[in-house]
Design a protein around this motif. Sequence first.
Motif, PDB file in Angstrom:
ATOM      1  N   ASP A 254      24.001  31.613  13.789  1.00  0.00           N
ATOM      2  CA  ASP A 254      23.052  31.089  12.809  1.00  0.00           C
ATOM      3  C   ASP A 254      21.755  31.894  12.761  1.00  0.00           C
ATOM      4  O   ASP A 254      20.788  31.475  12.117  1.00  0.00           O
ATOM      5  CB  ASP A 254      22.738  29.617  13.119  1.00  0.00           C
TER       6      ASP A 254
ATOM      7  N   ASN B  16      24.516  18.981   4.830  1.00  0.00           N
ATOM      8  CA  ASN B  16      25.797  19.635   5.057  1.00  0.00           C
ATOM      9  C   ASN B  16      26.147  20.556   3.892  1.00  0.00           C
ATOM     10  O   ASN B  16      25.811  20.278   2.739  1.00  0.00           O
ATOM     11  CB  ASN B  16      26.910  18.597   5.225  1.00  0.00           C
ATOM     12  N   THR B  17      26.842  21.652   4.188  1.00  0.00           N
ATOM     13  CA  THR B  17      27.318  22.571   3.165  1.00  0.00           C
ATOM     14  C   THR B  17      28.777  22.912   3.443  1.00  0.00           C
ATOM     15  O   THR B  17      29.255  22.797   4.574  1.00  0.00           O
ATOM     16  CB  THR B  17      26.495  23.879   3.145  1.00  0.00           C
TER      17      THR B  17
ATOM     18  N   LYS C  42      29.678  23.117   7.225  1.00  0.00           N
ATOM     19  CA  LYS C  42      28.596  23.351   8.167  1.00  0.00           C
ATOM     20  C   LYS C  42      27.545  22.252   8.067  1.00  0.00           C
ATOM     21  O   LYS C  42      27.261  21.741   6.984  1.00  0.00           O
ATOM     22  CB  LYS C  42      27.904  24.702   7.883  1.00  0.00           C
ATOM     23  N   SER C  43      26.983  21.907   9.214  1.00  0.00           N
ATOM     24  CA  SER C  43      25.772  21.083   9.265  1.00  0.00           C
ATOM     25  C   SER C  43      24.595  22.042   9.394  1.00  0.00           C
ATOM     26  O   SER C  43      24.519  22.815  10.358  1.00  0.00           O
ATOM     27  CB  SER C  43      25.814  20.121  10.452  1.00  0.00           C
ATOM     28  N   THR C  44      23.709  22.005   8.436  1.00  0.00           N
ATOM     29  CA  THR C  44      22.661  23.025   8.303  1.00  0.00           C
ATOM     30  C   THR C  44      21.323  22.489   8.785  1.00  0.00           C
ATOM     31  O   THR C  44      21.002  21.312   8.580  1.00  0.00           O
ATOM     32  CB  THR C  44      22.556  23.467   6.831  1.00  0.00           C
ATOM     33  N   ASN C  45      20.532  23.357   9.403  1.00  0.00           N
ATOM     34  CA  ASN C  45      19.205  22.967   9.892  1.00  0.00           C
ATOM     35  C   ASN C  45      18.162  23.986   9.446  1.00  0.00           C
ATOM     36  O   ASN C  45      17.732  24.832  10.236  1.00  0.00           O
ATOM     37  CB  ASN C  45      19.205  22.837  11.424  1.00  0.00           C
ATOM     38  N   PRO C  46      17.712  23.927   8.186  1.00  0.00           N
ATOM     39  CA  PRO C  46      16.690  24.862   7.735  1.00  0.00           C
ATOM     40  C   PRO C  46      15.305  24.575   8.320  1.00  0.00           C
ATOM     41  O   PRO C  46      14.379  25.346   8.120  1.00  0.00           O
ATOM     42  CB  PRO C  46      16.689  24.659   6.210  1.00  0.00           C
TER      43      PRO C  46
ATOM     44  N   LYS D 278      14.576  29.272   7.866  1.00  0.00           N
ATOM     45  CA  LYS D 278      15.136  29.337   6.517  1.00  0.00           C
ATOM     46  C   LYS D 278      15.286  30.803   6.119  1.00  0.00           C
ATOM     47  O   LYS D 278      14.300  31.527   5.996  1.00  0.00           O
ATOM     48  CB  LYS D 278      14.217  28.611   5.533  1.00  0.00           C
TER      49      LYS D 278
END
Length: 428
Positions: free
Chosen positions: A29, A320-321, A329-333, A337
């Motif tokens: 990531d 999620n995307t 995917k579980s996203t954490n911006p 970012k």
Amino acid sequence: MASSLPSVLMVGTGEYTTGFVDGKSTTSDKRLGVVALSMFYLRSKGKINRLLMAGSNGTKFPGIRQHFAEGIQKTYKDLQNIDVETFPADDVPRDPKAFLLAMDTLEKGDLVIIFTPDDTHYDIAKAAVTRGLHVLVTKPAVKSLQEHLELIRLSREHNSLVCIELHKRWDPIYQDARSQIMGLGDFSHYNSYMSQPKKQLETFRGWQWGKGKSSSDISYYLNSHHIDFHCWLVQGKARPVSVVGMAATGVASSEPFKYDTEDTITLMVQWQNISTGSLGTALYTSSWIAPTSDVHSQQRFFYMGHRGEVTIDQAHRGYNTATDTDGYKSTNPLFMKYTPDARGNFGGQHGYGFQSFEAFVEAATRAKRGEATAVQVEQDDVQLGTIGTTAMSTAIMEAGRRSIDEGKPYTIVFAEGSLDPVDIKPTH
């Protein structure tokens, strides 16, 4: 004439600094890295003078420059300047002391950011501190309490601000949790877990492995995150008393890795509340043999106080995307970012991965300009994880390592009437 703006030397050319691993962009990531990208942005905003990078293999730098050109220059309209002075020269395949050549070109009060194997942190940080440079080092700062205490002494002697890069302190959800926990009374129990997928073990192939000579272990590498956060939660209110370490093995030591190291480490720590003498317990677990999943790293903790509890799952923020390329995917911006903002510019400056670097640069700039001593900066900014306020974390991690190696619990020894650890000893 000395510049009022600090120059910054990045020591280490790996994933967290550049996002470039084994001749290509990382599949984790952190595809564009964090350190160099943050420094390019801060320089674009007029907060940094020169930007330097030191590694041990100069032949990597042409690939790193191309990686920056493709990943950063072509992505962000406001980050067209990706120039960085590199050490050693491009035709030097091996020079583990190249960072010293780079340091010798800096002015007193300039900055050094260290992201290298854990067992190298102390020597690099010591070289920087004794030159009067300000230091930010990745966690763990060092692997032993005595090295930690020596860096405290040297930092005071040379008026050097030494911080540990502890980005969880800038996570807005963790920050709010800390505020909530302040009102929950005495500490009772803490349980944390953090992992990385087993494919990530390839990143550490160049590290040293084997009992008594390993560059690090999974506890130093990942438990350090949540151990620090727990110590920060109860700072001034509780202290660790004894530590027992346990380990699971069998994956990292087998094909295709063949590393003489543990898969998973759990540290069990007895804590004591200062004001009442009541006891608390903590379990810190970390692993680098997790399967590939919707996140690169599982990260969560549970905290119980005498008047309430808090649970955080940092890996799952409700965003999620799903794509043909990467799947679900579980996203954490909130961390970093990488997609540009609406104007096509870098948009990661609000992420806590970036903010921890920005806070250090701003604090160290105050010290460089003589606006405050290093100690005053440390006292003014309790969010910065400084070398002078984090010895407890190092004591826990070293005690855990010794407990695993020797099969016995360890006691953390404090100066009389103090919360400053001074030694660790086998529990009799």
